[in-house]
Design a protein around this motif. Structure first.
Motif, mmCIF file in Angstrom:
data_model
loop_
_atom_site.group_PDB
_atom_site.id
_atom_site.type_symbol
_atom_site.label_atom_id
_atom_site.label_comp_id
_atom_site.label_asym_id
_atom_site.label_seq_id
_atom_site.Cartn_x
_atom_site.Cartn_y
_atom_site.Cartn_z
ATOM 1 N N ALA A 1 0.821 -1.198 0.000
ATOM 2 C CA ALA A 1 0.000 0.000 0.000
ATOM 3 C C ALA A 1 0.863 1.260 0.000
ATOM 4 C CB ALA A 1 -0.931 -0.011 1.189
ATOM 5 N N ILE A 2 2.018 1.204 0.655
ATOM 6 C CA ILE A 2 2.868 2.386 0.719
ATOM 7 C C ILE A 2 3.406 2.760 -0.667
ATOM 8 C CG2 ILE A 2 5.018 1.204 1.262
ATOM 9 C CD1 ILE A 2 5.527 3.616 3.205
ATOM 10 N N MET A 3 3.702 1.756 -1.498
ATOM 11 C CA MET A 3 4.195 2.060 -2.837
ATOM 12 C C MET A 3 3.152 2.819 -3.646
ATOM 13 S SD MET A 3 6.533 -1.193 -3.872
ATOM 14 C CE MET A 3 6.967 -0.433 -5.414
ATOM 15 N N LYS A 4 1.911 2.386 -3.527
ATOM 16 C CA LYS A 4 0.848 3.065 -4.256
ATOM 17 C C LYS A 4 0.691 4.500 -3.742
ATOM 18 C CE LYS A 4 -3.642 2.235 -6.198
ATOM 19 N NZ LYS A 4 -4.652 1.252 -6.433
ATOM 20 N N THR A 5 0.770 4.675 -2.439
ATOM 21 C CA THR A 5 0.667 6.008 -1.838
ATOM 22 C C THR A 5 1.776 6.923 -2.349
ATOM 23 O OG1 THR A 5 -0.283 5.056 0.154
ATOM 24 C CG2 THR A 5 0.618 7.266 0.341
ATOM 25 N N ALA B 1 6.960 -1.536 -8.440
ATOM 26 C CA ALA B 1 8.049 -2.510 -8.328
ATOM 27 C C ALA B 1 8.236 -3.187 -9.684
ATOM 28 C CB ALA B 1 7.718 -3.551 -7.269
ATOM 29 N N GLN B 2 9.476 -3.316 -10.101
ATOM 30 C CA GLN B 2 9.831 -4.015 -11.333
ATOM 31 C C GLN B 2 10.447 -5.355 -10.940
ATOM 32 O OE1 GLN B 2 9.526 -2.600 -14.557
ATOM 33 N NE2 GLN B 2 8.510 -0.858 -13.593
ATOM 34 N N LEU B 3 9.866 -6.446 -11.392
ATOM 35 C CA LEU B 3 10.375 -7.774 -11.046
ATOM 36 C C LEU B 3 10.677 -8.561 -12.323
ATOM 37 C CD1 LEU B 3 10.974 -9.957 -8.917
ATOM 38 C CD2 LEU B 3 8.558 -10.589 -9.044
ATOM 39 N N PRO B 4 11.964 -8.718 -12.675
ATOM 40 C CA PRO B 4 12.312 -9.528 -13.843
ATOM 41 C C PRO B 4 12.494 -10.986 -13.440
ATOM 42 C CG PRO B 4 14.245 -8.377 -13.059
ATOM 43 C CD PRO B 4 13.090 -7.975 -12.156
ATOM 44 N N THR B 5 12.118 -11.899 -14.325
ATOM 45 C CA THR B 5 12.297 -13.320 -14.051
ATOM 46 C C THR B 5 12.392 -14.108 -15.346
ATOM 47 O OG1 THR B 5 11.486 -15.227 -12.808
ATOM 48 C CG2 THR B 5 9.830 -13.863 -13.891
ATOM 49 N N LYS B 6 13.014 -15.260 -15.271
ATOM 50 C CA LYS B 6 13.010 -16.261 -16.338
ATOM 51 C C LYS B 6 12.426 -17.563 -15.784
ATOM 52 C CE LYS B 6 17.091 -14.660 -18.751
ATOM 53 N NZ LYS B 6 18.306 -15.047 -19.441
ATOM 54 N N TYR B 7 12.042 -17.508 -14.529
ATOM 55 C CA TYR B 7 11.637 -18.708 -13.794
ATOM 56 C C TYR B 7 10.164 -19.019 -14.027
ATOM 57 C CZ TYR B 7 11.314 -21.908 -9.858
ATOM 58 O OH TYR B 7 11.134 -23.007 -9.068
ATOM 59 N N PRO B 8 9.823 -20.234 -14.477
ATOM 60 C CA PRO B 8 8.408 -20.600 -14.579
ATOM 61 C C PRO B 8 7.756 -20.581 -13.197
ATOM 62 C CG PRO B 8 9.775 -22.133 -15.818
ATOM 63 C CD PRO B 8 10.704 -21.279 -14.982
ATOM 64 N N ARG C 1 -0.332 -11.574 -7.993
ATOM 65 C CA ARG C 1 -1.575 -10.853 -8.301
ATOM 66 C C ARG C 1 -2.052 -10.070 -7.082
ATOM 67 N NH1 ARG C 1 -6.079 -14.681 -8.489
ATOM 68 N NH2 ARG C 1 -5.858 -14.308 -6.269
ATOM 69 N N ASP C 2 -1.915 -10.662 -5.908
ATOM 70 C CA ASP C 2 -2.401 -10.020 -4.682
ATOM 71 C C ASP C 2 -1.584 -8.787 -4.292
ATOM 72 O OD1 ASP C 2 -4.383 -11.926 -4.619
ATOM 73 O OD2 ASP C 2 -3.417 -13.141 -3.064
ATOM 74 N N ILE C 3 -0.379 -8.653 -4.842
ATOM 75 C CA ILE C 3 0.407 -7.439 -4.601
ATOM 76 C C ILE C 3 -0.327 -6.238 -5.177
ATOM 77 C CG2 ILE C 3 2.541 -6.222 -5.233
ATOM 78 C CD1 ILE C 3 3.951 -8.975 -5.033
ATOM 79 N N GLY C 4 -1.039 -6.462 -6.260
ATOM 80 C CA GLY C 4 -1.851 -5.392 -6.839
ATOM 81 C C GLY C 4 -1.181 -4.694 -8.000
ATOM 82 N N ASP C 5 -1.692 -3.517 -8.296
ATOM 83 C CA ASP C 5 -1.269 -2.814 -9.504
ATOM 84 C C ASP C 5 0.015 -2.008 -9.343
ATOM 85 O OD1 ASP C 5 -2.212 -0.806 -7.933
ATOM 86 O OD2 ASP C 5 -3.701 -0.080 -9.345
#
Length: 105
Positions: free
Chosen positions: A1-5, A10-17, A27-31
């Motif tokens: 919630a603080i990030m949205k405020t 957040a940018q999260l890169p991955t190659k991991y399935p 998904r629950d982290i939100g937008d």
């Protein structure tokens, strides 16, 4: 919630399935989350060889579909060059990426 405020993302890169439980948590982290999935080749055999994991192409394709179905903000990062992807046809991974990119426009 603080990030949205604070108007941050957040940018999260991955190659991991990812499995469905992991995708639900993302998904629950939100937008405030941007997930980037890197795809190192479009040819299934080539990507399996590059990643050193048999069946990797199938698992990452399932991950992309599951992320899109869950509504996780997703982008892909891919580089295609003749030395890596020798086939001119479009693979299932690139077809999905193209469909997802045109759906978001």
């Amino acid at each position: 919630a603080i990030m949205k405020t604070l108007g941050m993302r957040a940018q999260l890169p991955t190659k991991y399935p990812l499995n469905k439980a992991q995708i639900r948590k993302l998904r629950d982290i939100g937008d405030t989350l941007d997930l980037q999935v890197s795809i190192d080749a479009l040819n299934p055999a080539t990507i399996d060889r590059i990643m050193g994991v048999g069946g990797y192409h199938k698992r990452i394709l399932e991950t992309l579909r599951d992320l899109a179905d869950a509504g996780v903000h997703l982008r892909t990062n891919s580089v295609s060059c003749p030395a890596i992807s020798r086939r001119p046809r479009i693979s299932p991974i690139s077809s999905l990426v193209l469909a997802m990119s045109t759906a978001s426009e």
